[in-house]
Design an enzyme around this catalytic site. Structure first.
Site, PDB file in Angstrom:
ATOM      1  N   ASP A  13     -40.659  35.869  85.881  1.00 15.41           N
ATOM      2  CA  ASP A  13     -40.508  36.959  86.859  1.00 15.41           C
ATOM      3  C   ASP A  13     -41.076  38.265  86.319  1.00 15.41           C
ATOM      4  O   ASP A  13     -41.076  38.495  85.108  1.00 15.41           O
ATOM      5  CB  ASP A  13     -39.007  37.119  87.183  1.00 15.41           C
ATOM      6  N   ARG A  26     -51.023  43.494  92.502  1.00 14.26           N
ATOM      7  CA  ARG A  26     -50.040  42.506  92.043  1.00 14.26           C
ATOM      8  C   ARG A  26     -50.712  41.270  91.418  1.00 14.26           C
ATOM      9  O   ARG A  26     -50.219  40.685  90.462  1.00 14.26           O
ATOM     10  CB  ARG A  26     -49.162  42.062  93.221  1.00 14.26           C
ATOM     11  N   HIS A  30     -50.210  38.499  88.062  1.00  8.07           N
ATOM     12  CA  HIS A  30     -50.194  37.032  88.052  1.00  8.07           C
ATOM     13  C   HIS A  30     -51.281  36.491  87.105  1.00  8.07           C
ATOM     14  O   HIS A  30     -51.078  35.497  86.422  1.00  8.07           O
ATOM     15  CB  HIS A  30     -50.420  36.491  89.468  1.00  8.07           C
ATOM     16  N   SER A  58     -42.292  29.324  94.417  1.00  4.76           N
ATOM     17  CA  SER A  58     -41.096  28.804  95.082  1.00  4.76           C
ATOM     18  C   SER A  58     -41.389  28.437  96.535  1.00  4.76           C
ATOM     19  O   SER A  58     -42.390  28.890  97.122  1.00  4.76           O
ATOM     20  CB  SER A  58     -39.967  29.835  95.024  1.00  4.76           C
ATOM     21  N   ASN A  61     -41.867  31.484  98.362  1.00  2.00           N
ATOM     22  CA  ASN A  61     -43.046  32.330  98.090  1.00  2.00           C
ATOM     23  C   ASN A  61     -44.151  32.176  99.139  1.00  2.00           C
ATOM     24  O   ASN A  61     -45.040  33.028  99.231  1.00  2.00           O
ATOM     25  CB  ASN A  61     -43.641  32.022  96.702  1.00  2.00           C
ATOM     26  N   TRP A  62     -44.101  31.118  99.944  1.00  2.00           N
ATOM     27  CA  TRP A  62     -45.115  30.963 101.010  1.00  2.00           C
ATOM     28  C   TRP A  62     -45.076  32.143 101.977  1.00  2.00           C
ATOM     29  O   TRP A  62     -46.059  32.441 102.641  1.00  2.00           O
ATOM     30  CB  TRP A  62     -44.892  29.666 101.801  1.00  2.00           C
ATOM     31  N   ARG A  64     -44.910  35.235 101.241  1.00  2.00           N
ATOM     32  CA  ARG A  64     -45.551  36.455 100.714  1.00  2.00           C
ATOM     33  C   ARG A  64     -46.852  36.743 101.477  1.00  2.00           C
ATOM     34  O   ARG A  64     -47.368  35.854 102.170  1.00  2.00           O
ATOM     35  CB  ARG A  64     -45.841  36.272  99.227  1.00  2.00           C
TER      36      ARG A  64
HETATM   37  C1  FPP Z   1     -42.754  36.035  89.922  1.00  3.47           C
HETATM   38  O1  FPP Z   1     -43.135  37.400  89.737  1.00  3.47           O
HETATM   39  C2  FPP Z   1     -43.899  35.172  89.662  1.00  3.47           C
HETATM   40  C3  FPP Z   1     -44.485  34.375  90.594  1.00  3.47           C
HETATM   41  C4  FPP Z   1     -44.014  34.300  91.985  1.00  3.47           C
HETATM   42  C5  FPP Z   1     -45.675  33.557  90.268  1.00  3.47           C
HETATM   43  C6  FPP Z   1     -45.769  33.026  88.878  1.00  3.47           C
HETATM   44  C7  FPP Z   1     -47.173  32.655  88.625  1.00  3.47           C
HETATM   45  C8  FPP Z   1     -47.837  32.772  87.462  1.00  3.47           C
HETATM   46  C9  FPP Z   1     -47.193  33.196  86.221  1.00  3.47           C
HETATM   47  C10 FPP Z   1     -49.307  32.524  87.336  1.00  3.47           C
HETATM   48  C11 FPP Z   1     -49.808  31.212  87.794  1.00  3.47           C
HETATM   49  C12 FPP Z   1     -49.059  30.044  87.284  1.00  3.47           C
HETATM   50  C13 FPP Z   1     -49.547  29.104  86.441  1.00  3.47           C
HETATM   51  C14 FPP Z   1     -48.721  27.924  86.078  1.00  3.47           C
HETATM   52  C15 FPP Z   1     -50.894  29.177  85.854  1.00  3.47           C
HETATM   53  P1  FPP Z   1     -43.091  38.371  90.988  1.00  3.47           P
HETATM   54  O2  FPP Z   1     -44.434  38.383  91.632  1.00  3.47           O
HETATM   55  O3  FPP Z   1     -41.969  38.002  91.899  1.00  3.47           O
HETATM   56  O4  FPP Z   1     -42.820  39.739  90.268  1.00  3.47           O
HETATM   57  P2  FPP Z   1     -42.013  40.988  90.851  1.00  3.47           P
HETATM   58  O5  FPP Z   1     -40.571  40.546  90.967  1.00  3.47           O
HETATM   59  O6  FPP Z   1     -42.214  42.017  89.799  1.00  3.47           O
HETATM   60  O7  FPP Z   1     -42.628  41.342  92.165  1.00  3.47           O
END
Ligand code: FPP
Length: 249
Positions: A13, A26, A30, A58, A61-62, A64
């Site tokens: 996260d 953002r 990632h 998740s 997450n779709w 978003r």
């Molecule tokens: C949560 O942070 C993270 C995600 C929803 C995506 C995780 C993906 C990666 C680390 C990269 C791709 C994955 C792989 C396996 C190569 P958030 O976006 O919710 O952060 P925030 O809470 O600060 O908005």
């Protein structure tokens, strides 16, 4: 070594906040987060962990913004392409849990291919939770179990926790010993709801793009210092330790 967890789950996260704090889109969070995935996977393999499970996308997450979803799918596609040799050379078995049919073909195809090609690897199991939700996973297991009961293949009187757990997509993995969530948030967010039953929980005040192997080592050190009781008393746990030592002696 015995104090190492067998299976570590990670809620990665803080990517969005990491980027926003730097005035960047953002997706940049990632992208750097994918580098953390590489470093942590390598470190876990070198340490000899049996399994790590990463919450990469998740079921929720779709919802978003479409460009963020597309960007994440592109990162996953690139990751599967770029890490193929690393995964194969290091005897890592790639596993995936979640509603994988929702993934675009650009991700689903390389994912299926690498899962298949790495199926015989006997090193660490790397599980990607993709389009995954713990409740959804439990509901799917309950539906499969109900189908088996209806077909006469399963006697409902024999259903217990072990039998139910065998219907989950994590059935072949060791129990989750340690859950790490980065970014300081203290929530489970629909991750591995069943599997976390006796996991030690660790909430780390570091955004995922900054989380590298040294942070993992610190978590493992803390884990080694925790007393796990699994419903027993502290005295019982201490007693079983000295029994083991006496037995060894
Ligand atoms: C949560 O942070 C993270 C995600 C929803 C995506 C995780 C993906 C990666 C680390 C990269 C791709 C994955 C792989 C396996 C190569 P958030 O976006 O919710 O952060 P925030 O809470 O600060 O908005």
């Amino acid at each position: 070594m015995s104090a190492l967890p067998r299976h570590v789950g990670i809620i990665m996260d803080g990517n969005g906040r990491w980027a926003q704090l730097r005035g960047q889109p953002r997706l940049e969070g990632h992208r750097i987060g994918a580098e953390s995935v590489r470093d942590i996977t390598r470190a876990a393999r070198e340490l000899g962990l049996e399994a790590i499970t990463l919450y990469a996308f998740s079921a929720q997450n779709w919802a978003r913004p479409a460009d963020e979803v597309r960007g994440l799918m592109d990162l996953l596609r690139d990751y599967l392409h770029d890490e193929r040799s690393e995964i194969m050379d290091n005897q890592i078995r790639l596993h995936a849990i979640g509603d994988l049919d929702r993934l675009p073909a650009s991700v689903k195809q390389p994912l299926d291919a690498l899962r298949q090609d790495s199926a015989g690897n006997r090193g660490m199991v790397l599980t990607l939770a993709l389009s995954y939700g713990g409740r959804e996973s439990l509901a799917a297991a309950a539906a499969a179990l109900a189908r088996d009961v209806a077909a006469g293949k399963l006697d409902p009187r024999t259903i217990d926790a072990d039998r139910f757990g065998a219907y989950l997509p994590t059935a072949e993995l060791p129990p989750v010993d340690l859950l790490i969530r980065t970014s300081g948030e203290q929530r489970i967010s629909n991750f591995l709801l069943w599997e976390l039953a006796y996991a030690e929980l660790m909430f780390v005040d570091v955004m995922w793009p900054d989380f590298r192997r040294n942070h993992l080592y610190q978590c493992l050190e803390q884990f080694a210092g925790r007393e796990r009781r699994f419903g027993l008393t502290g005295a019982q746990v201490a007693g079983s330790d000295s029994d083991v030592e006496a037995g060894d002696a």
